[in-house]
Design a protein around this motif. Structure first.
Motif, PDB file in Angstrom:
ATOM      1  N   LEU A  97      -5.472   4.618  11.978  1.00 36.21           N
ATOM      2  CA  LEU A  97      -3.473   4.948  12.150  1.00 36.21           C
ATOM      3  C   LEU A  97      -3.057   3.840  11.012  1.00 36.21           C
ATOM      4  O   LEU A  97      -3.359   3.119  11.010  1.00 36.21           O
ATOM      5  N   VAL A  98      -2.926   4.902  10.242  1.00 33.62           N
ATOM      6  CA  VAL A  98      -1.904   4.422   8.854  1.00 33.62           C
ATOM      7  C   VAL A  98      -0.297   3.429   8.787  1.00 33.62           C
ATOM      8  O   VAL A  98       0.181   5.105   9.054  1.00 33.62           O
ATOM      9  N   GLN A  99       0.699   3.234   8.412  1.00 31.09           N
ATOM     10  CA  GLN A  99       1.565   3.009   9.080  1.00 31.09           C
ATOM     11  C   GLN A  99       2.340   3.632   7.632  1.00 31.09           C
ATOM     12  O   GLN A  99       3.130   3.664   7.779  1.00 31.09           O
ATOM     13  N   GLY A 100       2.123   2.899   6.540  1.00 26.95           N
ATOM     14  CA  GLY A 100       2.290   3.351   5.166  1.00 26.95           C
ATOM     15  C   GLY A 100       3.256   1.706   5.241  1.00 26.95           C
ATOM     16  O   GLY A 100       3.681   1.746   3.980  1.00 26.95           O
ATOM     17  N   HIS A 101       3.305   0.945   5.763  1.00 30.76           N
ATOM     18  CA  HIS A 101       3.300  -0.837   5.406  1.00 30.76           C
ATOM     19  C   HIS A 101       2.897  -1.487   5.105  1.00 30.76           C
ATOM     20  O   HIS A 101       2.318  -2.109   6.029  1.00 30.76           O
ATOM     21  N   ILE A 102       2.877  -1.731   3.794  1.00 25.15           N
ATOM     22  CA  ILE A 102       1.333  -2.688   3.003  1.00 25.15           C
ATOM     23  C   ILE A 102       1.799  -3.735   3.599  1.00 25.15           C
ATOM     24  O   ILE A 102       2.562  -4.557   3.515  1.00 25.15           O
ATOM     25  N   ASP A 103       0.274  -4.937   3.747  1.00 27.29           N
ATOM     26  CA  ASP A 103       0.816  -5.860   3.873  1.00 27.29           C
ATOM     27  C   ASP A 103       0.908  -6.643   2.157  1.00 27.29           C
ATOM     28  O   ASP A 103       1.374  -8.119   2.243  1.00 27.29           O
ATOM     29  N   GLY A 104       0.466  -6.163   1.187  1.00 27.91           N
ATOM     30  CA  GLY A 104       0.882  -6.410  -0.011  1.00 27.91           C
ATOM     31  C   GLY A 104      -0.821  -6.136  -1.364  1.00 27.91           C
ATOM     32  O   GLY A 104      -0.927  -4.761  -0.670  1.00 27.91           O
TER      33      GLY A 104
END
Length: 217
Positions: A97-104
């Motif tokens: 599950l990947v949100q597409g909300h990157i950490d950096g």
């Protein structure tokens, strides 16, 4: 929500700077097929919203905070990007599950080639290092990967490694990486949630711990 299985390699065809944001136009026939205004498409791991589209392209607006924390700040016509449409309920989750909300971002520190595979080491910020574990999942430019090795906690420059199979090298932009290149990373959402809960738990006194209607913690 995405699964980290890249559908195609797209190409940025136009970048329009708009003060504190930018509008990107991306060519991606497969990614745009069946897409509607307002749909989500991950561009190298960054979840973007379709605001305009044609037969083989779509446009999306990128706000300043996203530009500042991602490789999209360097977006230019001709740049290749990994594309994935948002998952639907019932779709198989081939990655994680990947949100597409990157950490950096992370930086390619070394590349170890094999006959048919490649091991890539990425240097990461110390703040992200605790969220990356050996044999855990991580999204690199939107691609779901398994972490094959991590640095020791005492290492002054934290890093993690991934081992890429021929299919991944061919089907994503990861096969074109060179030492010094930057990539977008998204750590596992479970690790991020636990880190946040632990931070709150340590900052609250026992008297401030939440209780249920019976007064039990």
């Amino acid at each position: 929500m995405f699964t980290g299985i890249i559908e195609e390699i797209g190409e940025i065809v136009a970048v329009e700077q708009r003060g504190d944001s930018a509008r990107l136009t991306v060519r991606g026939p497969r990614a745009v097929a069946g897409a509607r205004h307002g749909d989500s498409i991950a561009v190298s791991g960054v979840c973007l919203t379709v605001v305009d589209q044609g037969d083989d392209w779509f446009a999306a607006d990128v706000m300043r905070i996203t530009l500042d924390m991602s490789t999209l700040s360097d977006a230019a016509p001709g740049r290749l990007v990994d594309l994935e449409r948002a998952a639907h309920l019932g779709d198989p989750i081939g990655g994680h599950l990947v949100q597409g909300h990157i950490d950096g971002t992370a930086t390619v520190a070394s590349i170890e080639p094999g006959e048919h595979w490649r091991v890539i080491r990425f240097a990461i910020d110390a703040a992200h290092a605790p969220l990356v574990v050996r044999k855990g999942s991580i999204a690199v430019d939107g691609t779901s990967l398994t972490v094959s090795a991590v640095s020791d906690a005492a290492d002054p420059q934290p890093w993690f490694e991934v081992s890429l199979i021929p299919e991944t090298l061919a089907a994503t932009t990861l096969g074109t990486l060179a030492v010094g290149d930057r990539v977008n990373i998204e750590t596992d959402i479970t690790a991020r949630q636990l880190q946040r809960l632990a931070a709150w738990s340590s900052s609250l006194g026992a008297a401030e711990q939440p209780t249920d209607e019976r007064g039990l913690a």
